[in-house]
Design a protein around this motif. Structure first.
Motif, PDB file in Angstrom:
ATOM      1  N   GLN A 286      39.961  26.857  31.808  1.00  0.00           N
ATOM      2  CA  GLN A 286      38.822  26.359  32.571  1.00  0.00           C
ATOM      3  C   GLN A 286      39.274  25.397  33.674  1.00  0.00           C
ATOM      4  OE1 GLN A 286      36.367  24.703  29.467  1.00  0.00           O
ATOM      5  NE2 GLN A 286      35.457  26.688  28.925  1.00  0.00           N
ATOM      6  N   ALA A 287      40.330  24.618  33.374  1.00  0.00           N
ATOM      7  CA  ALA A 287      40.828  23.647  34.348  1.00  0.00           C
ATOM      8  C   ALA A 287      41.461  24.315  35.555  1.00  0.00           C
ATOM      9  CB  ALA A 287      41.835  22.713  33.675  1.00  0.00           C
ATOM     10  N   LEU A 288      41.861  25.568  35.423  1.00  0.00           N
ATOM     11  CA  LEU A 288      42.446  26.266  36.565  1.00  0.00           C
ATOM     12  C   LEU A 288      41.475  26.345  37.737  1.00  0.00           C
ATOM     13  CD1 LEU A 288      44.383  29.272  34.951  1.00  0.00           C
ATOM     14  CD2 LEU A 288      45.361  27.262  36.071  1.00  0.00           C
ATOM     15  N   GLY A 289      40.178  26.332  37.434  1.00  0.00           N
ATOM     16  CA  GLY A 289      39.189  26.354  38.504  1.00  0.00           C
ATOM     17  C   GLY A 289      39.211  25.101  39.353  1.00  0.00           C
ATOM     18  N   ASP A 290      39.647  23.984  38.759  1.00  0.00           N
ATOM     19  CA  ASP A 290      39.799  22.749  39.531  1.00  0.00           C
ATOM     20  C   ASP A 290      41.143  22.701  40.252  1.00  0.00           C
ATOM     21  OD1 ASP A 290      37.323  21.771  38.625  1.00  0.00           O
ATOM     22  OD2 ASP A 290      38.246  21.054  36.766  1.00  0.00           O
ATOM     23  N   ASP A 291      42.143  23.378  39.684  1.00  0.00           N
ATOM     24  CA  ASP A 291      43.482  23.371  40.283  1.00  0.00           C
ATOM     25  C   ASP A 291      43.588  24.284  41.491  1.00  0.00           C
ATOM     26  OD1 ASP A 291      44.996  21.570  38.611  1.00  0.00           O
ATOM     27  OD2 ASP A 291      44.901  23.073  37.019  1.00  0.00           O
ATOM     28  N   PHE A 292      42.887  25.425  41.459  1.00  0.00           N
ATOM     29  CA  PHE A 292      43.102  26.442  42.485  1.00  0.00           C
ATOM     30  C   PHE A 292      41.798  27.047  42.969  1.00  0.00           C
ATOM     31  CE2 PHE A 292      46.895  26.846  39.645  1.00  0.00           C
ATOM     32  CZ  PHE A 292      47.833  26.352  40.535  1.00  0.00           C
ATOM     33  N   GLN A 293      41.768  27.363  44.243  1.00  0.00           N
ATOM     34  CA  GLN A 293      40.717  28.194  44.850  1.00  0.00           C
ATOM     35  C   GLN A 293      41.449  29.247  45.680  1.00  0.00           C
ATOM     36  OE1 GLN A 293      40.371  24.550  45.367  1.00  0.00           O
ATOM     37  NE2 GLN A 293      39.461  24.691  43.321  1.00  0.00           N
ATOM     38  N   PRO A 294      41.975  30.284  45.031  1.00  0.00           N
ATOM     39  CA  PRO A 294      42.831  31.260  45.733  1.00  0.00           C
ATOM     40  C   PRO A 294      42.045  32.051  46.775  1.00  0.00           C
ATOM     41  CG  PRO A 294      42.307  32.018  43.525  1.00  0.00           C
ATOM     42  CD  PRO A 294      41.806  30.607  43.612  1.00  0.00           C
ATOM     43  N   MET A 295      42.799  32.619  47.714  1.00  0.00           N
ATOM     44  CA  MET A 295      42.207  33.436  48.765  1.00  0.00           C
ATOM     45  C   MET A 295      42.283  34.908  48.378  1.00  0.00           C
ATOM     46  SD  MET A 295      45.226  33.479  51.661  1.00  0.00           S
ATOM     47  CE  MET A 295      44.405  34.775  52.598  1.00  0.00           C
ATOM     48  N   SER A 296      41.530  35.716  49.094  1.00  0.00           N
ATOM     49  CA  SER A 296      41.584  37.165  48.928  1.00  0.00           C
ATOM     50  C   SER A 296      42.412  37.765  50.051  1.00  0.00           C
ATOM     51  CB  SER A 296      40.175  37.763  48.964  1.00  0.00           C
ATOM     52  OG  SER A 296      39.387  37.291  47.897  1.00  0.00           O
ATOM     53  N   ASP A 297      43.238  38.747  49.710  1.00  0.00           N
ATOM     54  CA  ASP A 297      43.989  39.482  50.721  1.00  0.00           C
ATOM     55  C   ASP A 297      44.287  40.869  50.177  1.00  0.00           C
ATOM     56  OD1 ASP A 297      46.141  39.213  48.958  1.00  0.00           O
ATOM     57  OD2 ASP A 297      47.083  37.599  50.087  1.00  0.00           O
ATOM     58  N   VAL A 298      45.188  41.598  50.831  1.00  0.00           N
ATOM     59  CA  VAL A 298      45.451  42.985  50.441  1.00  0.00           C
ATOM     60  C   VAL A 298      46.081  43.079  49.056  1.00  0.00           C
ATOM     61  CG1 VAL A 298      45.652  43.794  52.808  1.00  0.00           C
ATOM     62  CG2 VAL A 298      47.687  42.935  51.625  1.00  0.00           C
ATOM     63  N   ARG A 299      46.658  41.989  48.549  1.00  0.00           N
ATOM     64  CA  ARG A 299      47.320  42.049  47.247  1.00  0.00           C
ATOM     65  C   ARG A 299      46.384  41.711  46.096  1.00  0.00           C
ATOM     66  NH1 ARG A 299      50.889  39.746  50.802  1.00  0.00           N
ATOM     67  NH2 ARG A 299      52.595  41.155  51.345  1.00  0.00           N
ATOM     68  N   GLY A 300      45.228  41.164  46.408  1.00  0.00           N
ATOM     69  CA  GLY A 300      44.294  40.849  45.335  1.00  0.00           C
ATOM     70  C   GLY A 300      43.184  39.943  45.818  1.00  0.00           C
ATOM     71  N   SER A 301      42.027  40.069  45.189  1.00  0.00           N
ATOM     72  CA  SER A 301      40.894  39.211  45.535  1.00  0.00           C
ATOM     73  C   SER A 301      41.059  37.844  44.880  1.00  0.00           C
ATOM     74  CB  SER A 301      39.589  39.854  45.055  1.00  0.00           C
ATOM     75  OG  SER A 301      39.573  39.891  43.625  1.00  0.00           O
ATOM     76  N   ASP A 302      40.256  36.882  45.337  1.00  0.00           N
ATOM     77  CA  ASP A 302      40.303  35.568  44.714  1.00  0.00           C
ATOM     78  C   ASP A 302      39.928  35.647  43.240  1.00  0.00           C
ATOM     79  OD1 ASP A 302      37.670  36.239  45.210  1.00  0.00           O
ATOM     80  OD2 ASP A 302      37.096  34.262  45.959  1.00  0.00           O
ATOM     81  N   HIS A 303      38.951  36.505  42.904  1.00  0.00           N
ATOM     82  CA  HIS A 303      38.550  36.676  41.500  1.00  0.00           C
ATOM     83  C   HIS A 303      39.695  37.257  40.673  1.00  0.00           C
ATOM     84  CE1 HIS A 303      36.118  37.574  37.988  1.00  0.00           C
ATOM     85  NE2 HIS A 303      36.550  38.831  38.039  1.00  0.00           N
ATOM     86  N   TYR A 304      40.361  38.257  41.231  1.00  0.00           N
ATOM     87  CA  TYR A 304      41.499  38.858  40.507  1.00  0.00           C
ATOM     88  C   TYR A 304      42.572  37.813  40.234  1.00  0.00           C
ATOM     89  CZ  TYR A 304      45.889  41.377  39.869  1.00  0.00           C
ATOM     90  OH  TYR A 304      47.115  41.802  39.400  1.00  0.00           O
ATOM     91  N   ARG A 305      42.882  37.004  41.224  1.00  0.00           N
ATOM     92  CA  ARG A 305      43.938  36.012  41.058  1.00  0.00           C
ATOM     93  C   ARG A 305      43.540  34.950  40.026  1.00  0.00           C
ATOM     94  NH1 ARG A 305      45.377  37.045  46.921  1.00  0.00           N
ATOM     95  NH2 ARG A 305      47.616  37.466  46.849  1.00  0.00           N
ATOM     96  N   GLN A 306      42.302  34.487  40.108  1.00  0.00           N
ATOM     97  CA  GLN A 306      41.870  33.461  39.157  1.00  0.00           C
ATOM     98  C   GLN A 306      41.886  34.020  37.731  1.00  0.00           C
ATOM     99  OE1 GLN A 306      40.817  30.445  40.849  1.00  0.00           O
ATOM    100  NE2 GLN A 306      41.269  29.503  38.878  1.00  0.00           N
ATOM    101  N   LEU A 307      41.406  35.239  37.575  1.00  0.00           N
ATOM    102  CA  LEU A 307      41.396  35.852  36.252  1.00  0.00           C
ATOM    103  C   LEU A 307      42.811  36.127  35.759  1.00  0.00           C
ATOM    104  CD1 LEU A 307      39.762  37.077  33.922  1.00  0.00           C
ATOM    105  CD2 LEU A 307      39.713  39.242  35.194  1.00  0.00           C
ATOM    106  N   SER A 308      43.684  36.588  36.654  1.00  0.00           N
ATOM    107  CA  SER A 308      45.061  36.881  36.267  1.00  0.00           C
ATOM    108  C   SER A 308      45.790  35.615  35.824  1.00  0.00           C
ATOM    109  CB  SER A 308      45.816  37.526  37.436  1.00  0.00           C
ATOM    110  OG  SER A 308      45.256  38.775  37.771  1.00  0.00           O
ATOM    111  N   ALA A 309      45.597  34.519  36.558  1.00  0.00           N
ATOM    112  CA  ALA A 309      46.243  33.260  36.174  1.00  0.00           C
ATOM    113  C   ALA A 309      45.762  32.809  34.803  1.00  0.00           C
ATOM    114  CB  ALA A 309      45.963  32.192  37.226  1.00  0.00           C
ATOM    115  N   ALA A 310      44.450  32.933  34.556  1.00  0.00           N
ATOM    116  CA  ALA A 310      43.914  32.567  33.247  1.00  0.00           C
ATOM    117  C   ALA A 310      44.487  33.453  32.150  1.00  0.00           C
ATOM    118  CB  ALA A 310      42.388  32.657  33.271  1.00  0.00           C
TER     119      ALA A 310
END
Length: 483
Positions: free
Chosen positions: A431-455
């Motif tokens: 849950q704390a990862l949401g405070d640590d990061f707000q990733p961007m979306s690009d051709v390698r993955g969306s922000d949602h994909y990155r946040q979910l993958s990190a979790a």
């Protein structure tokens, strides 16, 4: 001017600073056997072999992508292309095996494949490698794509090279010419000492630094950038040193010169930091690892560089040198923003401190990318921790691809520090990862994909720790590169 041996013949060539080996071969020297495929170091069609003499006087040939190798770096080196392998009508074992195993169809990628096999054969012949295994073969050919033959005949050729007569030109063992040192005012300068490098940077602050050129040269091939002046750091003695040391804080490790290549670094990592060595299997190809440098990967300050998250998790430091002297800096303080660093004007990275992990310290590194190998990360997680009496200590969680810079997850670390590795503690960390990061979306993955993958990587870490703390032999994940 560039003085080198091309297939055993002395060459003396003029070229602009931004000329690649491939461009010089095809446009200036009429050697068209080497092909251009992607012009970005991905496909391997342009693979050549570059021979360098080590400190013991032994000549070693290593594969390189000619499309992103600066031509001036050939100064005083051997360059071997597919045209030079045969000795008259007698084929080199790499060529003979490809013919016998029907390893070529259209032939466009074949010269690069043959050159990769050549360097593999030279290494085996010189005793540099253990007996050929599937893993060794995959590493040697992982940077060569073939779109029509299929890889089985190529693999068969690699495995049968030793069955063919050992025919190789005698000039392969000849000493390369000792070139005259380029003038400090030359557009492509090659300093040999740190003092020379610092002085060049002072005199030419506009000049770009180049080492492996595995990223810099994409500005030439993809963006058509022209470089008027370059400073090559690959021959600076201090930047090529590996020194074992103990810091003032008692940590033991190594100062790794900024120009040390991944290929040179790999044996040290395999012996002392095996998870880091494991990552190198997925960091580019053999051609890239033969040229890419640890210092370059850091100075490039890309948010998706593979090595900075690992070094952040280990608590690395940098040794910087410039006109005002030398200083040390924690790697945590180096990355300021996207492609922005704490380097002062005229400063360069001299060395990177690689700590030796303590016996009770654990390290895991996981990379997510669209291709298994030779691909850029979408997300990379590097996690270091200690487990004392069932409590997590010294937790360091670092990610690439999640922010504008490689970055530690401070809030997630705080959620785990001093806690048992329970599902509840890791739930709070995710849950704390949401405070640590707000990733961007690009051709390698969306922000949602990155946040979910990190979790999910944190959940995988929890499962790994649970497995280590139990008697179960259940695998966390079945994957060719699971670690």
């Amino acid at each position: 001017m560039i003085d080198f041996l091309l297939n055993g013949q002395p060459r003396h060539c003029a070229a602009s600073p931004d000329t690649s080996v491939l461009e010089m071969l095809r446009e200036n020297l009429g050697q068209t056997g080497t092909k251009e495929g992607c012009a970005s170091g991905d496909c391997g069609a342009c693979t050549v072999a570059i021979g360098e003499t080590d400190a013991d006087g032994r000549l070693h040939y290593r594969s390189a992508n000619a499309c992103i190798t600066p031509a001036h770096q050939l100064n005083g080196r051997h360059l071997v292309t597919v045209e030079g392998l045969a000795d008259g009508d007698d084929l080199h074992p790499a060529q003979a095996a490809m013919v016998a195993c029907h390893g070529s169809q259209c032939g466009f990628c074949t010269p690069g494949i043959v050159m990769s096999l050549f360097t593999l054969h030279e290494a085996q012949r010189g005793g540099d490698l253990a007996p050929l295994t599937p893993q060794r073969l995959e590493a040697a050919l992982g940077g060569n794509l073939c779109r029509c033959t299929g890889y089985r005949p190529i693999r068969d050729a690699a495995l049968t090279m030793t069955e063919h007569p050992e025919r190789r030109p005698q000039w392969l063992d000849a000493a390369a010419p000792r070139p005259a040192a380029p003038s400090s005012d030359a557009p492509f300068a090659q300093p040999e000492t740190l003092a020379e490098l610092v002085e060049l940077r002072r005199r030419h602050p506009e000049a770009r630094l180049v080492a492996g050129a595995t990223d810099l040269w994409l500005e030439v091939t993809q963006r058509l950038t022209r470089f008027e002046r370059l400073i090559d750091v690959t021959r600076v003695a201090e930047l090529n040193a590996i020194e074992e040391t103990t810091l003032d804080d008692g940590r033991h490790g190594w100062w790794i010169g900024a120009a040390v290549t991944y290929a040179r670094l790999e044996p040290l990592l395999e012996e002392n930091v095996e998870p880091f060595a494991h990552l190198l299997h997925r960091l580019g190809s053999a051609q890239i690892r033969n040229r890419g440098t640890l210092g370059g990967n850091i100075a490039n300050a890309s948010p998706i560089g593979d090595t900075p998250p690992v070094l952040l998790a280990l608590g690395s430091r940098l040794w910087l040198a410039g006109p005002e002297g030398e200083r040390e800096l924690p790697l945590d303080d180096f990355f300021l923003g996207y492609k922005q660093t704490a380097l002062r004007e005229g400063e360069t990275i001299r060395a990177v401190f690689l700590p030796r992990p303590e016996a009770e310290c654990h390290l895991k590194v996981w990379k997510l990318s669209k291709r298994r190998e030779d691909d850029i990360s979408a997300v990379l997680g590097a996690f270091a921790w200690q487990l004392e009496a069932g409590i997590l200590r010294n937790v360091r969680l670092a990610f690439g691809g999640m922010a504008a810079t490689p970055k530690r997850a401070a809030q997630a670390e705080a959620a785990l520090e001093g806690q048992p590795p329970t599902a509840a503690a890791f739930r709070a960390a995710r849950q704390a990862l949401g405070d640590d990061f707000q990733p961007m979306s690009d051709v390698r993955g969306s922000d949602h994909y990155r946040q979910l993958s990190a979790a999910n990587l944190l959940e995988r870490l929890r499962l790994v720790i649970a497995k280590q703390d139990s008697d179960t032999s259940r695998e966390v994940m079945l994957h060719a590169y699971a670690h």
